[in-house]
Scaffold this motif. Structure first.
Motif, PDB file in Angstrom:
ATOM      1  N   UNK A   1       0.844  -1.204   0.000  1.00 56.76           N
ATOM      2  CA  UNK A   1       0.000   0.000   0.000  1.00 56.76           C
ATOM      3  C   UNK A   1       0.873   1.246   0.000  1.00 56.76           C
ATOM      4  N   UNK A   2       0.685   2.105  -0.999  1.00 54.80           N
ATOM      5  CA  UNK A   2       1.385   3.386  -1.041  1.00 54.80           C
ATOM      6  C   UNK A   2       0.556   4.488  -0.396  1.00 54.80           C
ATOM      7  N   UNK A   3      -0.747   4.449  -0.650  1.00 52.47           N
ATOM      8  CA  UNK A   3      -1.671   5.414  -0.062  1.00 52.47           C
ATOM      9  C   UNK A   3      -3.067   4.803  -0.121  1.00 52.47           C
ATOM     10  N   UNK A   4      -4.069   5.552   0.328  1.00 55.09           N
ATOM     11  CA  UNK A   4      -5.433   5.030   0.288  1.00 55.09           C
ATOM     12  C   UNK A   4      -5.899   4.779  -1.135  1.00 55.09           C
ATOM     13  N   UNK A   5      -5.322   5.502  -2.081  1.00 52.44           N
ATOM     14  CA  UNK A   5      -5.761   5.394  -3.473  1.00 52.44           C
ATOM     15  C   UNK A   5      -4.774   4.650  -4.371  1.00 52.44           C
ATOM     16  N   UNK A   6      -3.596   4.322  -3.870  1.00 49.35           N
ATOM     17  CA  UNK A   6      -2.592   3.697  -4.734  1.00 49.35           C
ATOM     18  C   UNK A   6      -1.940   2.496  -4.042  1.00 49.35           C
ATOM     19  N   UNK A   7      -1.900   1.387  -4.769  1.00 48.01           N
ATOM     20  CA  UNK A   7      -1.306   0.149  -4.269  1.00 48.01           C
ATOM     21  C   UNK A   7      -0.359  -0.418  -5.325  1.00 48.01           C
TER      22      UNK A   7
END
Length: 212
Positions: free
Chosen positions: A148-154
């Motif tokens: 997980x990089x952020x809530x919107x990017x994996x």
């Protein structure tokens, strides 16, 4: 030295079970130059790893004994030529009908997989969809992990590709996989690294689409 010895014994047990269908712990001990305690230790490890399982066999006298055999997972450790045969068939199809027909075949496979897996994505949020896709890919032998990089990017990383030989020859297979992921996740996806293009793994950068 010890890990190599353990691996050698482990492989020997697997090969004995492959060639004999099933064997008891005593029969394995008789065939191996190690103690019964060591055999039991290897059996426990192989059972824990899901490579062997047992069934109780009744004896003429005394208590039933356990006979061990390979699981379906263990069978995959042995050489097979499935990918070679499939590649040969695709080559013949390309010769007879052109590569466009092979590409159509991969498109049909993508559509079939979408129908198979899309129901598992119903009523799930973005992260749960990603976790489900990761589990699906692991079940299919891709050795996948999700970061997980952020809530919107994996980032989805596949360390193995069971269809690598096919994908090396017919890159449309990789394109279909990427589009399948986009459809299942309703996401924008890029693939900065790919095994078929000399990469060490397949890497998918997955970003949630803006919801309107």
């Amino acid at each position: 030295m010890q890990p190599n010895a353990d691996l050698s014994t482990r492989d020997t047990i697997l090969h004995l079970l492959k060639t004999n269908n099933e064997l008891t712990a005593k029969e394995l001990t008789d065939r191996l130059d190690i103690t019964s305690i060591a055999v039991r230790r290897h059996i426990d490890t192989l059972e824990r790893d899901g490579l062997i399982e047992s069934r109780l066999v009744r004896q003429p006298m005394g208590r039933p004994t356990a006979a061990y055999h390979l699981t379906e997972s263990a069978e995959e450790l042995f050489p097979n030529r499935y990918s070679t045969v499939a590649l040969d068939l695709l080559d013949e199809l390309a010769k007879e009908s052109g590569e466009s027909m092979v590409e159509r075949l991969f498109e049909l496979r993508k559509e079939t997989l979408y129908k198979k897996y899309s129901g598992k994505m119903n009523d799930k949020d973005f992260q749960d969809k990603l976790s489900t896709l990761t589990a699906i890919q692991n079940e299919n032998g891709y050795m996948a992990e999700l970061q997980k990089n952020s809530d919107d990017e994996y980032v989805l990383i596949e360390h193995n590709c069971p269809i690598a030989k096919l994908a090396n020859q017919y890159t449309h297979a990789c394109q279909c996989e990427l589009r399948l992921f986009e459809a299942l996740l309703d996401a924008d996806i890029s693939r900065p690294e790919c095994l078929t293009k000399g990469g060490k793994k397949c890497v998918y950068r997955i970003r949630r689409r803006n919801q309107t």
